[in-house]
Design a protein around this motif. Structure first.
Motif, PDB file in Angstrom:
ATOM      1  N   VAL A  78       4.040  10.044   8.897  1.00 59.79           N
ATOM      2  CA  VAL A  78       3.616   9.705   7.535  1.00 59.79           C
ATOM      3  C   VAL A  78       2.523  10.701   7.147  1.00 59.79           C
ATOM      4  CG1 VAL A  78       2.623   7.912   6.072  1.00 59.79           C
ATOM      5  CG2 VAL A  78       4.170   7.286   7.939  1.00 59.79           C
ATOM      6  N   CYS A  82       2.445  11.072  -0.772  1.00 62.29           N
ATOM      7  CA  CYS A  82       2.864  10.813   0.601  1.00 62.29           C
ATOM      8  C   CYS A  82       4.337  11.135   0.793  1.00 62.29           C
ATOM      9  CB  CYS A  82       2.606   9.343   0.940  1.00 62.29           C
ATOM     10  SG  CYS A  82       2.825   8.911   2.669  1.00 62.29           S
ATOM     11  N   ILE A  87       0.595   6.520  -1.138  1.00 63.63           N
ATOM     12  CA  ILE A  87       0.046   5.632  -0.122  1.00 63.63           C
ATOM     13  C   ILE A  87      -1.405   5.352  -0.477  1.00 63.63           C
ATOM     14  CG2 ILE A  87      -0.574   7.512   1.459  1.00 63.63           C
ATOM     15  CD1 ILE A  87       0.246   5.532   3.773  1.00 63.63           C
ATOM     16  N   ASN A 140       0.795  -1.218   0.000  1.00 66.31           N
ATOM     17  CA  ASN A 140       0.000   0.000   0.000  1.00 66.31           C
ATOM     18  C   ASN A 140       0.835   1.279   0.000  1.00 66.31           C
ATOM     19  OD1 ASN A 140       0.830  -0.358   2.705  1.00 66.31           O
ATOM     20  ND2 ASN A 140      -0.866   0.877   3.436  1.00 66.31           N
ATOM     21  N   MET A 141       2.159   1.147  -0.030  1.00 62.86           N
ATOM     22  CA  MET A 141       3.052   2.304  -0.133  1.00 62.86           C
ATOM     23  C   MET A 141       4.066   2.015  -1.225  1.00 62.86           C
ATOM     24  SD  MET A 141       3.742   2.962   3.922  1.00 62.86           S
ATOM     25  CE  MET A 141       4.436   4.597   3.734  1.00 62.86           C
ATOM     26  N   ASP A 167      -5.053   3.944   0.811  1.00 56.34           N
ATOM     27  CA  ASP A 167      -5.838   3.732   2.023  1.00 56.34           C
ATOM     28  C   ASP A 167      -6.947   2.736   1.724  1.00 56.34           C
ATOM     29  OD1 ASP A 167      -7.366   3.786   4.313  1.00 56.34           O
ATOM     30  OD2 ASP A 167      -7.529   5.972   4.387  1.00 56.34           O
ATOM     31  N   ASP A 179      -5.921   6.724  -3.243  1.00 57.10           N
ATOM     32  CA  ASP A 179      -4.472   6.815  -3.342  1.00 57.10           C
ATOM     33  C   ASP A 179      -4.085   8.267  -3.077  1.00 57.10           C
ATOM     34  OD1 ASP A 179      -2.510   4.898  -3.858  1.00 57.10           O
ATOM     35  OD2 ASP A 179      -2.161   5.619  -5.889  1.00 57.10           O
ATOM     36  N   GLY A 219      -0.024  11.954   4.257  1.00 56.26           N
ATOM     37  CA  GLY A 219      -0.713  11.734   3.001  1.00 56.26           C
ATOM     38  C   GLY A 219      -1.420  13.015   2.607  1.00 56.26           C
TER      39      GLY A 219
END
Length: 151
Positions: free
Chosen positions: A130, A118, A107, A90-91, A109, A115, A132
């Motif tokens: 982190v 990030c 990133i 997911n990253m 979610d 998306d 986003g």
């Protein structure tokens, strides 16, 4: 006597240089397993080539009420809705920029299927911010992750 002073200052210079090199930021310092701020998941950050990526390796609620492993049900691409959340990358595509910052990443979610751009900042060896965002970093949200396991 002059040779001793010269040797002494040379030794001090080498020690200062060695300590400075150790204190310099380590691009791989972000590698390891991190728990998100909500405590609902753990993400393993790893490296492919010169880029950094993350995958979900633990979920607080790993199964649906029916007892089946959770899948990416909110993905806008219907063909990906059966992909397991555990193990989901997911990253992606983070680049180390110096000063304990990794930028230009994305990133995903899985809670909403979106998306985001990030960036990550290593605040200390066990704390990762982190962020986003959409468009510019000003319009976003920062989550504070805690290290669980070093690479």
């Amino acid at each position: 006597m002059t040779n001793r002073f010269l040797a002494f200052f040379l030794l001090i210079g080498l020690l200062v240089g060695a300590l400075s090199a150790q204190a310099a930021a380590n691009p791989d310092a972000v590698l390891g397993v991190w728990k998100n701020g909500e405590g609902t998941g753990m993400i393993q950050i790893f490296k492919k080539g010169d880029k950094y990526y993350g995958r979900l390796v633990w979920l607080k609620v790993a199964n649906t009420p029916e007892g089946k492993p959770r899948t990416d049900v909110n993905n806008p691409d219907e063909s990906k809705r059966n992909v397991l959340l555990k193990g989901l990358e997911n990253m992606r595509d983070f680049t180390y920029k110096g000063d304990n910052k990794w930028e230009d990443g994305k990133i995903y979610d899985p809670k909403n299927g979106n998306d985001y751009s990030c960036e990550m900042t290593l605040v200390d060896p066990n704390t990762l911010e982190v962020r986003g965002f959409i468009g510019v970093s000003l319009f976003g949200r920062t989550d504070v992750w805690k290290r669980q396991v070093k690479k």
